[in-house]
Design a protein around this motif. Structure first.
Motif, short mmCIF file in Angstrom:
data_model
loop_
_atom_site.label_atom_id
_atom_site.label_comp_id
_atom_site.label_asym_id
_atom_site.label_seq_id
_atom_site.Cartn_x
_atom_site.Cartn_y
_atom_site.Cartn_z
N THR A 109 55.27 35.33 39.74
CA THR A 109 54.02 36.48 40.23
C THR A 109 52.98 35.99 38.89
O THR A 109 53.39 36.36 37.31
CB THR A 109 54.32 38.05 40.50
N VAL A 110 51.52 36.16 39.30
CA VAL A 110 50.32 36.57 38.37
C VAL A 110 49.84 37.41 38.51
O VAL A 110 49.34 37.76 39.95
CB VAL A 110 49.70 34.90 38.47
N ALA A 111 49.92 38.45 38.01
CA ALA A 111 49.97 40.16 38.56
C ALA A 111 48.07 40.30 38.38
O ALA A 111 47.98 40.17 36.69
CB ALA A 111 50.34 41.22 38.00
N LEU A 112 46.99 40.88 38.45
CA LEU A 112 46.50 41.54 37.78
C LEU A 112 46.70 42.84 37.78
O LEU A 112 46.51 43.73 38.91
CB LEU A 112 44.58 41.51 38.23
N ASN A 113 46.49 42.98 36.50
CA ASN A 113 46.75 45.40 36.99
C ASN A 113 45.62 45.83 35.81
O ASN A 113 45.37 45.29 34.92
CB ASN A 113 48.28 45.10 35.22
N VAL A 114 44.98 46.63 37.11
CA VAL A 114 43.95 47.62 36.21
C VAL A 114 44.64 48.39 35.77
O VAL A 114 44.64 49.00 36.19
CB VAL A 114 43.17 47.77 37.90
N VAL A 115 44.02 48.38 34.50
CA VAL A 115 43.85 49.78 33.54
C VAL A 115 42.97 50.74 33.73
O VAL A 115 41.95 50.53 32.79
CB VAL A 115 44.60 49.54 32.39
N THR A 116 43.33 52.25 34.27
CA THR A 116 41.73 53.27 34.15
C THR A 116 42.18 54.48 33.56
O THR A 116 41.93 55.34 33.99
CB THR A 116 41.41 52.97 35.66
N VAL A 119 39.03 48.86 31.66
CA VAL A 119 38.12 49.23 31.54
C VAL A 119 38.05 50.55 30.51
O VAL A 119 39.28 51.94 30.79
CB VAL A 119 37.58 50.43 32.69
N PRO A 120 37.16 51.35 30.02
CA PRO A 120 37.21 52.56 29.25
C PRO A 120 37.35 53.94 30.58
O PRO A 120 37.19 53.92 31.48
CB PRO A 120 35.62 52.67 28.69
N PHE A 121 38.18 54.36 29.74
CA PHE A 121 39.11 55.86 30.57
C PHE A 121 37.84 56.96 31.14
O PHE A 121 38.44 57.42 31.84
CB PHE A 121 39.93 57.25 29.94
N HIS A 122 36.92 56.88 30.65
CA HIS A 122 35.79 57.55 30.83
C HIS A 122 34.81 56.73 31.94
O HIS A 122 34.21 57.38 33.02
CB HIS A 122 34.50 58.30 30.03
N THR A 123 35.51 55.82 32.41
CA THR A 123 34.77 54.85 33.80
C THR A 123 35.72 54.37 35.02
O THR A 123 36.32 54.99 34.68
CB THR A 123 33.70 54.29 32.99
N ALA A 124 35.61 53.84 36.21
CA ALA A 124 36.43 52.97 36.84
C ALA A 124 36.39 51.69 36.90
O ALA A 124 34.72 51.37 36.17
CB ALA A 124 35.45 54.00 38.30
N VAL A 125 36.65 50.70 37.01
CA VAL A 125 36.92 50.02 37.33
C VAL A 125 35.61 49.67 38.57
O VAL A 125 35.92 49.74 39.31
CB VAL A 125 37.53 49.15 37.55
N THR A 126 35.33 47.96 38.97
CA THR A 126 34.39 47.67 39.61
C THR A 126 34.90 46.67 40.07
O THR A 126 35.62 45.66 39.58
CB THR A 126 32.80 47.56 38.88
N ALA A 127 34.47 46.38 41.60
CA ALA A 127 34.72 45.34 42.09
C ALA A 127 34.54 44.00 41.91
O ALA A 127 34.78 42.81 42.00
CB ALA A 127 34.06 45.00 44.01
N GLU A 128 32.96 43.76 41.21
CA GLU A 128 32.58 43.19 40.30
C GLU A 128 33.34 42.62 39.36
O GLU A 128 34.25 41.15 38.53
CB GLU A 128 31.02 43.21 39.89
N SER A 133 47.19 45.38 41.25
CA SER A 133 48.15 46.94 41.06
C SER A 133 46.81 47.39 40.52
O SER A 133 46.08 47.57 39.60
CB SER A 133 49.55 46.87 39.75
N LEU A 134 46.30 48.74 41.56
CA LEU A 134 45.63 49.45 40.88
C LEU A 134 45.53 51.13 41.24
O LEU A 134 46.55 51.43 42.05
CB LEU A 134 43.90 49.28 41.82
N ALA A 146 37.91 50.48 48.19
CA ALA A 146 37.80 50.00 49.43
C ALA A 146 36.53 48.25 48.66
O ALA A 146 37.23 47.66 49.43
CB ALA A 146 36.60 50.82 50.67
N GLU A 147 35.81 48.50 47.85
CA GLU A 147 34.93 48.05 48.20
C GLU A 147 36.08 46.66 46.85
O GLU A 147 36.21 44.96 46.97
CB GLU A 147 33.95 47.88 46.46
N ILE A 148 37.24 46.93 45.83
CA ILE A 148 38.24 45.92 45.30
C ILE A 148 38.93 44.99 46.60
O ILE A 148 39.43 44.18 46.43
CB ILE A 148 38.61 47.11 44.60
N GLY A 149 39.42 45.78 47.37
CA GLY A 149 40.36 45.87 48.33
C GLY A 149 39.53 44.66 49.09
O GLY A 149 40.16 43.57 49.39
N GLU A 150 38.19 44.91 49.63
CA GLU A 150 37.44 43.27 50.07
C GLU A 150 37.36 41.90 49.07
O GLU A 150 38.48 40.95 49.89
CB GLU A 150 35.86 43.84 50.04
N VAL A 151 37.30 42.14 47.99
CA VAL A 151 37.84 41.26 47.10
C VAL A 151 39.39 40.73 47.06
O VAL A 151 39.57 39.43 46.80
CB VAL A 151 37.91 41.24 45.55
#
Length: 373
Positions: free
Chosen positions: A63-70, A93-102, A118-119, A133-138
């Motif tokens: 498995t190659v996992a992209l693990n988003v840490v917010t 990403v900094p915990f005072h913000t959110a990750v983006t689809a970009e 994982s998110l 929703a935006e992340i799911g598209e990607v």
């Protein structure tokens, strides 16, 4: 007098056994709450059970996992994935913000072999929420398996696994649903089941095993439970869903959004250096609002003093390193109310005033009322 004649019945204790049909009917109601056609399995434990079980079911050395840490849960998921032998790409990403689809798209461009994402939807611990929703598209564009922790968000904001392409969506009853911590559920796509079946390391004959539930429960027509269910928690989960159905999910979500907006507005009006921890309101979770304390004030001490007047208020200091700087107002479930929000801000304001910090208690109260209205 005989022992039998002295026994007193109790509504929590003297319950008839829960049938498989009753258990299955609660799963069906949870599926409707999620708007999903996927299989929904109710797990007999706190949400960490399906969160860990799902990762161990699908992840392995290939498995190659992209693990988003917010927030802290993203860190935990990365640890589990590494323990399974997966190659983990952490996107923090900094915990005072959110990750983006970009940012997700850029991660795929750099590592196109990523096959698992994982998110956490809403991080109650840090007060942010991510645009699933935006992340799911990607994620769908790249064909990766999508794993979502929606424990804090379910009931507070939309959670739509089918529409968003989520393959493993874990929820719990203890936050916006207003229920107990001892029961949770996961929706599982056909792709996720197939990944588990092909994974020789997936837990089997284990309390962590989702495959046990598929083979012995789902595929067997949900006729016989694997083990005795946690009956009180199951009935509480049923009551949570019934209450949401009765009020209307849109109304329940609107109440949580109103609580978040009012808390934010009230904290700003209160002043004294107390300010929202998540900078942008659109990135703030409706389930809980995190606040940064002014310089020279220790958050854990401020919360302890605020709770002396009313220990029932849903206030907490941040965990770990955040205990010094972050206050969390947990306005979820029945605590998503104007009275609770006002009570929390009044208690924090009074505790700050005791320290000689100038605050505007009346202004905070007006701001809460105006925002809620």
């Amino acid at each position: 007098m005989s022992e039998e004649s002295t026994l007193v019945t109790h509504p929590f204790l003297d319950l008839p056994p829960m049938s498989a049909a009753h258990f299955a009917s609660i799963e069906d109601r949870v599926a409707r709450l999620l708007g999903t056609e996927q299989d929904v399995v109710i797990m007999q434990g706190e949400a960490l059970l399906p969160l860990e079980g799902a990762i161990r079911a699908v992840a392995g050395p290939g498995t190659v996992a992209l693990n988003v840490v917010t927030g802290p849960y993203g860190q935990t998921f990365g640890n589990w994935l590494r323990d399974c032998g997966a190659t983990v790409v952490d996107l923090a990403v900094p915990f005072h913000t959110a990750v983006t689809a970009e940012q997700i798209r850029a991660a795929f461009a750099e590592r196109p072999e990523i096959d698992f994402v994982s998110l956490v939807h809403a991080e109650a611990a840090t007060g942010n929420t991510n645009p699933v929703a935006e992340i799911g598209e990607v994620v769908r564009e790249h064909g990766a398996l999508f794993y979502l922790d929606a424990v804090a968000s379910i009931g507070a904001e939309p959670v739509l696994p089918d529409a968003w392409g989520v393959d493993l969506c874990v929820i719990g009853a203890q936050k916006a649903m207003g229920g107990p911590a001892g029961v949770s559920a996961v929706s599982v796509s056909e792709r996720a089941w197939a990944r588990m079946a092909a994974n020789p390391r997936a837990p089997r004959r284990s309390y962590l095993s989702l495959l046990d539930w598929k083979e012995r429960w789902v595929d067997a027509g949900r006729k016989a439970l694997l083990h005795a269910p946690a009956q009180l928690e199951m009935l509480a989960l049923q009551a949570c869903v019934e209450r949401i159905e009765g009020a209307g999910l849109d109304a329940v979500m609107a109440r949580h959004a109103a609580a978040a907006a009012a808390t934010r507005a009230g904290a700003v009006a209160l002043g004294g250096g107390l300010e929202p921890y998540v900078y942008e309101a659109r990135e703030a979770a409706p389930v809980a609002t995190t606040l940064r304390v002014p310089a020279g004030v220790v958050a854990s001490e401020l919360v302890a003093r605020a709770l002396e007047g009313d220990p029932s208020l849903p206030l907490a200091a941040g965990g770990g390193a955040f205990a010094k700087e972050m206050v969390r107002v947990n306005h979820y479930g029945m605590d998503a109310s104007v009275g609770v929000v006002q009570g929390c801000l009044a208690a924090l304001g009074a505790a700050l005033a005791e320290r000689g910090v100038a605050v505007d208690l009346a202004g905070a109260r007006r701001a809460v009322e105006q925002s809620w209205g």
